[in-house]
Design a protein around this motif. Structure first.
Motif, PDB file in Angstrom:
ATOM      1  N   CYS A 173      44.430  76.788  40.851  1.00 19.48           N
ATOM      2  CA  CYS A 173      43.631  76.651  42.028  1.00 19.48           C
ATOM      3  C   CYS A 173      44.967  76.907  43.148  1.00 19.48           C
ATOM      4  N   PHE A 174      44.225  77.218  44.440  1.00 17.40           N
ATOM      5  CA  PHE A 174      44.885  77.758  45.249  1.00 17.40           C
ATOM      6  C   PHE A 174      45.131  76.831  46.531  1.00 17.40           C
ATOM      7  N   THR A 175      44.133  76.258  46.265  1.00 14.55           N
ATOM      8  CA  THR A 175      44.745  74.720  46.890  1.00 14.55           C
ATOM      9  C   THR A 175      45.703  74.188  46.513  1.00 14.55           C
ATOM     10  N   LEU A 176      46.502  73.439  45.032  1.00 16.37           N
ATOM     11  CA  LEU A 176      47.387  73.076  44.696  1.00 16.37           C
ATOM     12  C   LEU A 176      48.046  74.402  44.898  1.00 16.37           C
ATOM     13  N   TRP A 177      48.318  75.359  44.487  1.00 15.87           N
ATOM     14  CA  TRP A 177      49.249  76.721  45.005  1.00 15.87           C
ATOM     15  C   TRP A 177      49.403  76.523  46.304  1.00 15.87           C
ATOM     16  N   LEU A 178      48.640  76.549  47.610  1.00 11.05           N
ATOM     17  CA  LEU A 178      49.041  76.275  48.952  1.00 11.05           C
ATOM     18  C   LEU A 178      50.188  74.842  49.315  1.00 11.05           C
ATOM     19  N   THR A 179      49.268  73.472  48.081  1.00  9.03           N
ATOM     20  CA  THR A 179      50.475  72.780  48.406  1.00  9.03           C
ATOM     21  C   THR A 179      51.810  72.359  47.830  1.00  9.03           C
ATOM     22  N   ASN A 180      51.979  73.321  46.614  1.00  7.92           N
ATOM     23  CA  ASN A 180      52.944  73.301  46.379  1.00  7.92           C
ATOM     24  C   ASN A 180      53.996  74.136  47.377  1.00  7.92           C
ATOM     25  N   LEU A 181      53.068  74.997  48.110  1.00 12.26           N
ATOM     26  CA  LEU A 181      54.279  76.005  48.825  1.00 12.26           C
ATOM     27  C   LEU A 181      55.080  74.701  50.024  1.00 12.26           C
ATOM     28  N   LEU A 182      53.310  74.134  50.658  1.00 10.88           N
ATOM     29  CA  LEU A 182      54.010  73.238  51.882  1.00 10.88           C
ATOM     30  C   LEU A 182      54.409  72.093  51.425  1.00 10.88           C
ATOM     31  N   CYS A 183      54.709  71.994  50.537  1.00 13.43           N
ATOM     32  CA  CYS A 183      56.204  71.263  50.314  1.00 13.43           C
ATOM     33  C   CYS A 183      57.543  71.049  49.397  1.00 13.43           C
ATOM     34  N   LEU A 184      57.293  72.702  49.192  1.00 12.26           N
ATOM     35  CA  LEU A 184      58.983  73.173  49.594  1.00 12.26           C
ATOM     36  C   LEU A 184      59.415  73.322  51.309  1.00 12.26           C
ATOM     37  N   ASP A 185      58.484  73.081  51.935  1.00 12.36           N
ATOM     38  CA  ASP A 185      58.885  73.034  53.476  1.00 12.36           C
ATOM     39  C   ASP A 185      59.838  74.369  54.311  1.00 12.36           C
ATOM     40  N   ASP A 186      59.499  75.820  53.956  1.00  8.54           N
ATOM     41  CA  ASP A 186      59.686  77.009  53.881  1.00  8.54           C
ATOM     42  C   ASP A 186      58.505  77.890  54.493  1.00  8.54           C
ATOM     43  N   GLU A 187      58.837  77.606  55.126  1.00  7.65           N
ATOM     44  CA  GLU A 187      57.978  78.095  56.632  1.00  7.65           C
ATOM     45  C   GLU A 187      57.805  79.831  56.271  1.00  7.65           C
ATOM     46  N   ALA A 188      59.044  80.296  55.954  1.00  9.03           N
ATOM     47  CA  ALA A 188      59.060  82.503  55.671  1.00  9.03           C
ATOM     48  C   ALA A 188      58.658  82.179  54.257  1.00  9.03           C
ATOM     49  N   ARG A 189      58.555  81.416  53.293  1.00 15.55           N
ATOM     50  CA  ARG A 189      58.843  81.642  52.444  1.00 15.55           C
ATOM     51  C   ARG A 189      56.940  81.456  51.961  1.00 15.55           C
ATOM     52  N   LEU A 190      56.721  80.491  52.445  1.00 16.58           N
ATOM     53  CA  LEU A 190      54.774  80.236  53.123  1.00 16.58           C
ATOM     54  C   LEU A 190      54.394  81.952  53.525  1.00 16.58           C
ATOM     55  N   ALA A 191      54.986  81.687  53.896  1.00 21.09           N
ATOM     56  CA  ALA A 191      54.179  83.028  54.888  1.00 21.09           C
ATOM     57  C   ALA A 191      54.009  84.521  54.017  1.00 21.09           C
TER      58      ALA A 191
END
Length: 179
Positions: free
Chosen positions: A83-101
């Motif tokens: 699901c997209f909210t779990l995917w978003l959680t995974n990205l936020l936990c990386l603490d990498d703003e460039a990767r998230l964007a």
């Protein structure tokens, strides 16, 4: 057809989304974004696994959803992403703003360009109280923005609550809005 299915925890959104993608009568690929960190999450994954048909292909990808979607892009393919909210959680936990964007931008492009049937599952998290900590507030903001962006790219949007699907956007309302 592209369909966004929203709902809260244990709302019935996943079962509804699975019924929708199964109705496409095309080969189905289930893309799972979950990372199993504890026994509770492992049990949730097991419940999803037992409910899915055995002939569905499974791809587990917690971060690079655009790459996966691009690799499956065919009019003959049906894809469900959970699901997209779990995917978003995974990205936020990386603490990498460039990767998230970059991942968000790439994903929205991949959804826009997808030619098969696509069902996207995401949690609606903005209906509760304002969280007390900054990360929880950021997550709510990011999830709300992602859900809005996905809603503009899909033909249908359905909110599921208490196991009941409530259409928010259908192909007919999409055509009216564009006129």
């Amino acid at each position: 057809m592209k369909h966004l299915v929203l709902g809260g925890v244990r709302s019935g959104k996943s079962a509804y989304a699975e019924e929708e993608i199964a109705a496409c009568e095309k080969p189905v690929c289930y893309v799972a974004t979950t990372q199993v960190w504890d026994e509770d999450m492992a049990e949730r994954v097991r419940l999803h696994q037992t409910r899915r048909p055995s002939d569905w292909r499974l791809i587990e990808e917690p971060l690079a959803l655009a790459e996966v979607l691009d690799s499956l892009n065919s009019p003959e393919q049906a894809v469900i992403i959970e699901c997209f909210t779990l995917w978003l959680t995974n990205l936020l936990c990386l603490d990498d703003e460039a990767r998230l964007a970059q991942e968000k931008q790439d994903l929205l492009r991949a959804v826009s360009e997808f030619k098969g049937d696509l069902v996207l599952v995401s949690s609606e998290v903005g209906l509760g109280i304002m969280p007390m900590n900054a990360l929880a507030r950021r997550f709510g903001d990011e999830a709300g923005a992602m859900n809005q962006a996905l809603a503009t790219l899909t033909d249908r949007v359905t909110l599921v609550a208490a196991g009941l699907p409530m259409p928010l956007k259908s192909l007919s309302t999409s055509l009216i809005a564009k006129a």
